[in-house]
Scaffold this motif. Sequence first.
Motif, PDB file in Angstrom:
ATOM      1  N   THR A 100       0.853  -1.183   0.000  1.00 16.86           N
ATOM      2  CA  THR A 100       0.000   0.000   0.000  1.00 16.86           C
ATOM      3  C   THR A 100       0.888   1.232   0.000  1.00 16.86           C
ATOM      4  O   THR A 100       1.919   1.266   0.671  1.00 16.86           O
ATOM      5  N   ILE A 101       0.501   2.212  -0.792  1.00 19.59           N
ATOM      6  CA  ILE A 101       1.304   3.437  -0.911  1.00 19.59           C
ATOM      7  C   ILE A 101       0.374   4.603  -1.206  1.00 19.59           C
ATOM      8  O   ILE A 101      -0.657   4.417  -1.854  1.00 19.59           O
ATOM      9  N   ASP A 102       0.704   5.806  -0.709  1.00 24.30           N
ATOM     10  CA  ASP A 102      -0.111   6.986  -0.983  1.00 24.30           C
ATOM     11  C   ASP A 102       0.020   7.400  -2.442  1.00 24.30           C
ATOM     12  O   ASP A 102       1.029   7.133  -3.089  1.00 24.30           O
ATOM     13  N   ALA A 103      -1.001   8.083  -2.927  1.00 20.23           N
ATOM     14  CA  ALA A 103      -1.026   8.461  -4.343  1.00 20.23           C
ATOM     15  C   ALA A 103      -0.110   9.644  -4.645  1.00 20.23           C
ATOM     16  O   ALA A 103       0.252   9.878  -5.792  1.00 20.23           O
ATOM     17  N   ASP A 104       0.272  10.399  -3.609  1.00 25.49           N
ATOM     18  CA  ASP A 104       0.900  11.693  -3.877  1.00 25.49           C
ATOM     19  C   ASP A 104       2.420  11.629  -4.030  1.00 25.49           C
ATOM     20  O   ASP A 104       3.077  12.663  -4.074  1.00 25.49           O
ATOM     21  N   LEU A 105       2.971  10.419  -4.098  1.00 28.14           N
ATOM     22  CA  LEU A 105       4.419  10.224  -4.293  1.00 28.14           C
ATOM     23  C   LEU A 105       5.267  10.760  -3.144  1.00 28.14           C
ATOM     24  O   LEU A 105       6.452  11.016  -3.314  1.00 28.14           O
ATOM     25  N   GLN A 106       4.650  10.937  -1.970  1.00 28.48           N
ATOM     26  CA  GLN A 106       5.446  11.336  -0.796  1.00 28.48           C
ATOM     27  C   GLN A 106       6.308  10.172  -0.325  1.00 28.48           C
ATOM     28  O   GLN A 106       7.396  10.356   0.190  1.00 28.48           O
ATOM     29  N   ASP A 107       5.756   8.972  -0.508  1.00 29.69           N
ATOM     30  CA  ASP A 107       6.519   7.774  -0.173  1.00 29.69           C
ATOM     31  C   ASP A 107       7.386   7.439  -1.380  1.00 29.69           C
ATOM     32  O   ASP A 107       6.927   7.496  -2.516  1.00 29.69           O
ATOM     33  N   ASP A 108       8.620   7.068  -1.132  1.00 27.24           N
ATOM     34  CA  ASP A 108       9.578   6.855  -2.207  1.00 27.24           C
ATOM     35  C   ASP A 108       9.306   5.521  -2.914  1.00 27.24           C
ATOM     36  O   ASP A 108       9.429   4.459  -2.312  1.00 27.24           O
ATOM     37  N   VAL A 109       8.941   5.594  -4.205  1.00 28.95           N
ATOM     38  CA  VAL A 109       8.635   4.354  -4.930  1.00 28.95           C
ATOM     39  C   VAL A 109       9.861   3.443  -5.032  1.00 28.95           C
ATOM     40  O   VAL A 109       9.729   2.237  -5.219  1.00 28.95           O
ATOM     41  N   ASN A 110      11.062   4.017  -4.888  1.00 31.43           N
ATOM     42  CA  ASN A 110      12.274   3.187  -4.980  1.00 31.43           C
ATOM     43  C   ASN A 110      12.440   2.254  -3.785  1.00 31.43           C
ATOM     44  O   ASN A 110      13.305   1.377  -3.791  1.00 31.43           O
ATOM     45  N   ALA A 111      11.606   2.454  -2.758  1.00 33.87           N
ATOM     46  CA  ALA A 111      11.652   1.525  -1.628  1.00 33.87           C
ATOM     47  C   ALA A 111      10.914   0.226  -1.971  1.00 33.87           C
ATOM     48  O   ALA A 111      11.097  -0.787  -1.295  1.00 33.87           O
ATOM     49  N   ILE A 112      10.097   0.265  -3.018  1.00 31.66           N
ATOM     50  CA  ILE A 112       9.291  -0.915  -3.366  1.00 31.66           C
ATOM     51  C   ILE A 112      10.159  -2.144  -3.698  1.00 31.66           C
ATOM     52  O   ILE A 112       9.931  -3.213  -3.133  1.00 31.66           O
ATOM     53  N   PRO A 113      11.182  -1.995  -4.585  1.00 24.61           N
ATOM     54  CA  PRO A 113      12.027  -3.171  -4.858  1.00 24.61           C
ATOM     55  C   PRO A 113      12.697  -3.720  -3.600  1.00 24.61           C
ATOM     56  O   PRO A 113      12.849  -4.938  -3.448  1.00 24.61           O
ATOM     57  N   LYS A 114      13.043  -2.814  -2.670  1.00 21.96           N
ATOM     58  CA  LYS A 114      13.665  -3.275  -1.415  1.00 21.96           C
ATOM     59  C   LYS A 114      12.667  -4.079  -0.594  1.00 21.96           C
ATOM     60  O   LYS A 114      13.012  -5.093   0.020  1.00 21.96           O
ATOM     61  N   MET A 115      11.403  -3.620  -0.589  1.00 19.46           N
ATOM     62  CA  MET A 115      10.364  -4.369   0.136  1.00 19.46           C
ATOM     63  C   MET A 115      10.186  -5.747  -0.488  1.00 19.46           C
ATOM     64  O   MET A 115      10.034  -6.748   0.217  1.00 19.46           O
ATOM     65  N   VAL A 116      10.200  -5.770  -1.834  1.00 18.87           N
ATOM     66  CA  VAL A 116      10.035  -7.035  -2.543  1.00 18.87           C
ATOM     67  C   VAL A 116      11.156  -8.006  -2.172  1.00 18.87           C
ATOM     68  O   VAL A 116      10.919  -9.186  -1.905  1.00 18.87           O
ATOM     69  N   ASP A 117      12.390  -7.479  -2.094  1.00 20.94           N
ATOM     70  CA  ASP A 117      13.517  -8.341  -1.722  1.00 20.94           C
ATOM     71  C   ASP A 117      13.335  -8.918  -0.325  1.00 20.94           C
ATOM     72  O   ASP A 117      13.590 -10.097  -0.085  1.00 20.94           O
ATOM     73  N   LYS A 118      12.889  -8.072   0.608  1.00 23.55           N
ATOM     74  CA  LYS A 118      12.673  -8.565   1.980  1.00 23.55           C
ATOM     75  C   LYS A 118      11.586  -9.636   1.996  1.00 23.55           C
ATOM     76  O   LYS A 118      11.658 -10.591   2.762  1.00 23.55           O
ATOM     77  N   PHE A 119      10.564  -9.445   1.159  1.00 25.24           N
ATOM     78  CA  PHE A 119       9.491 -10.443   1.077  1.00 25.24           C
ATOM     79  C   PHE A 119      10.055 -11.762   0.548  1.00 25.24           C
ATOM     80  O   PHE A 119       9.743 -12.834   1.080  1.00 25.24           O
ATOM     81  N   ILE A 120      10.887 -11.664  -0.487  1.00 24.54           N
ATOM     82  CA  ILE A 120      11.477 -12.882  -1.052  1.00 24.54           C
ATOM     83  C   ILE A 120      12.341 -13.589  -0.005  1.00 24.54           C
ATOM     84  O   ILE A 120      12.382 -14.810   0.080  1.00 24.54           O
ATOM     85  N   GLU A 121      12.982 -12.763   0.857  1.00 26.02           N
ATOM     86  CA  GLU A 121      13.810 -13.350   1.922  1.00 26.02           C
ATOM     87  C   GLU A 121      12.962 -13.962   3.038  1.00 26.02           C
ATOM     88  O   GLU A 121      13.501 -14.551   3.969  1.00 26.02           O
ATOM     89  N   GLY A 122      11.653 -13.756   2.994  1.00 26.72           N
ATOM     90  CA  GLY A 122      10.797 -14.441   3.959  1.00 26.72           C
ATOM     91  C   GLY A 122      10.026 -13.573   4.941  1.00 26.72           C
ATOM     92  O   GLY A 122       9.330 -14.099   5.802  1.00 26.72           O
ATOM     93  N   SER A 123      10.129 -12.243   4.826  1.00 21.39           N
ATOM     94  CA  SER A 123       9.332 -11.393   5.722  1.00 21.39           C
ATOM     95  C   SER A 123       7.911 -11.289   5.186  1.00 21.39           C
ATOM     96  O   SER A 123       7.706 -11.194   3.981  1.00 21.39           O
ATOM     97  N   GLU A 124       6.955 -11.321   6.097  1.00 20.61           N
ATOM     98  CA  GLU A 124       5.562 -11.255   5.639  1.00 20.61           C
ATOM     99  C   GLU A 124       4.978  -9.858   5.778  1.00 20.61           C
ATOM    100  O   GLU A 124       3.948  -9.545   5.189  1.00 20.61           O
ATOM    101  N   VAL A 125       5.602  -9.039   6.631  1.00 18.05           N
ATOM    102  CA  VAL A 125       5.198  -7.643   6.733  1.00 18.05           C
ATOM    103  C   VAL A 125       6.471  -6.805   6.622  1.00 18.05           C
ATOM    104  O   VAL A 125       7.429  -7.038   7.355  1.00 18.05           O
ATOM    105  N   VAL A 126       6.500  -5.884   5.685  1.00 21.55           N
ATOM    106  CA  VAL A 126       7.665  -5.001   5.560  1.00 21.55           C
ATOM    107  C   VAL A 126       7.187  -3.561   5.674  1.00 21.55           C
ATOM    108  O   VAL A 126       6.419  -3.079   4.841  1.00 21.55           O
ATOM    109  N   TYR A 127       7.626  -2.879   6.742  1.00 23.36           N
ATOM    110  CA  TYR A 127       7.199  -1.501   6.984  1.00 23.36           C
ATOM    111  C   TYR A 127       8.102  -0.524   6.240  1.00 23.36           C
ATOM    112  O   TYR A 127       9.321  -0.673   6.260  1.00 23.36           O
TER     113      TYR A 127
END
Length: 323
Positions: free
Chosen positions: A99-126
């Motif tokens: 989930t991400i806000d529409a206004d681009l305040q959250d950095d979209v470049n953090a998304i690939p990092k979240m994906v990597d953590k998910f692949i490593e086995g985390s189920e919630v990545v803040y």
Amino acid sequence: MFKLSIVVPCYNEQEVLHETTKELTQIVNNLINEKKITATSKVVFVDDGSRDKTWSLIDEYSSENDLISGVKLSRNFGHQGALLAGVTAASKDSDAVITIDADLQDDVNAIPKMVDKFIEGSEVVYGVRNNRDTDSSFKRGTAELFYKFMGWLGVKLVPDSADFRLMSKRACEVLLSYKETNLFLRGIVPMVGFKSDKVYYARKERFAGESKYPLKKMIKFAADGITSFSIVPIKMIMGLGFFIVLISIFLLIYTIVQKINGQVVSGWPSMMISIWALGGVQLICISVIGEYVGKIFSEVKHRPRFTIERDIYTEKTLKENKR
Ligand code: UDP
Ligand code: MG
């Protein structure tokens, strides 16, 4: 490879939608090319009853691009309702939801990092912001105070994390099993459990448009968070009650002693002060209890937390699954 959905709540966001779509599709495309996520992964815009062109834009982008889809709510349900609607729709058919806000305040470049953590086995990545420079000092101060107060009440929150996070399908299912009407996602998500991790990012200025969280909504949001998670305020009333009773006993003894010494206590000021002070304290206490009664009132009705008018996400996935 897994299917990822990115849920984006939108309320009157016509100014930012084009740029947000561009940046998110780029990120999703990169992840598809890296063979981390499937080509059926989606961006899910949730139109929270916008009164501008938000929905027609979402509809248009969806017909142009397979990666884009949208859910239209029947009216404005608020940020949390919109998030919930998006997660409900997307989690049925995705392995992970961001989930991400529409206004681009959250950095979209953090998304690939979240994906990597998910692949490593985390189920919630803040997503945790490592600076708040772009927020006004007022917002920063009140936010800090809020997190401190919640911590003191014993509510576990991840400080400086907003509603930018990744959740596995399983975590989404647990989240959706919390049926509270006044859902305070930031407080519920840590209660879901499972292995979690954090990704740090710098929070930016809103790309365009203005904040949909004016002061009034912010106060309601904070009050909701407190009263949904803690009854410490009610317990504090009891402490206050005992304190006031103690003072009144002290005053009683003082008056008797004065009387014995032959000094007549002049009554008017002390009486007026105590009447007003106690009246005020009582009203405050009743209002605190009232907050909770109000919460019970709205919870027992079990009203729907959102109503979906159109769901392009499901329309698209049904078509894709048939192929
Ligand atoms: N939002 C929403 N419904 C609302 C209010 C806000 O879906 O009733 C969305 C909004 O479009 C944005 C996100 O929630 O994507 C966060 O809102 P905003 O950026 O205005 O809040 P701020 O960043 O100022 O706290
Ligand atoms: Mg914002």
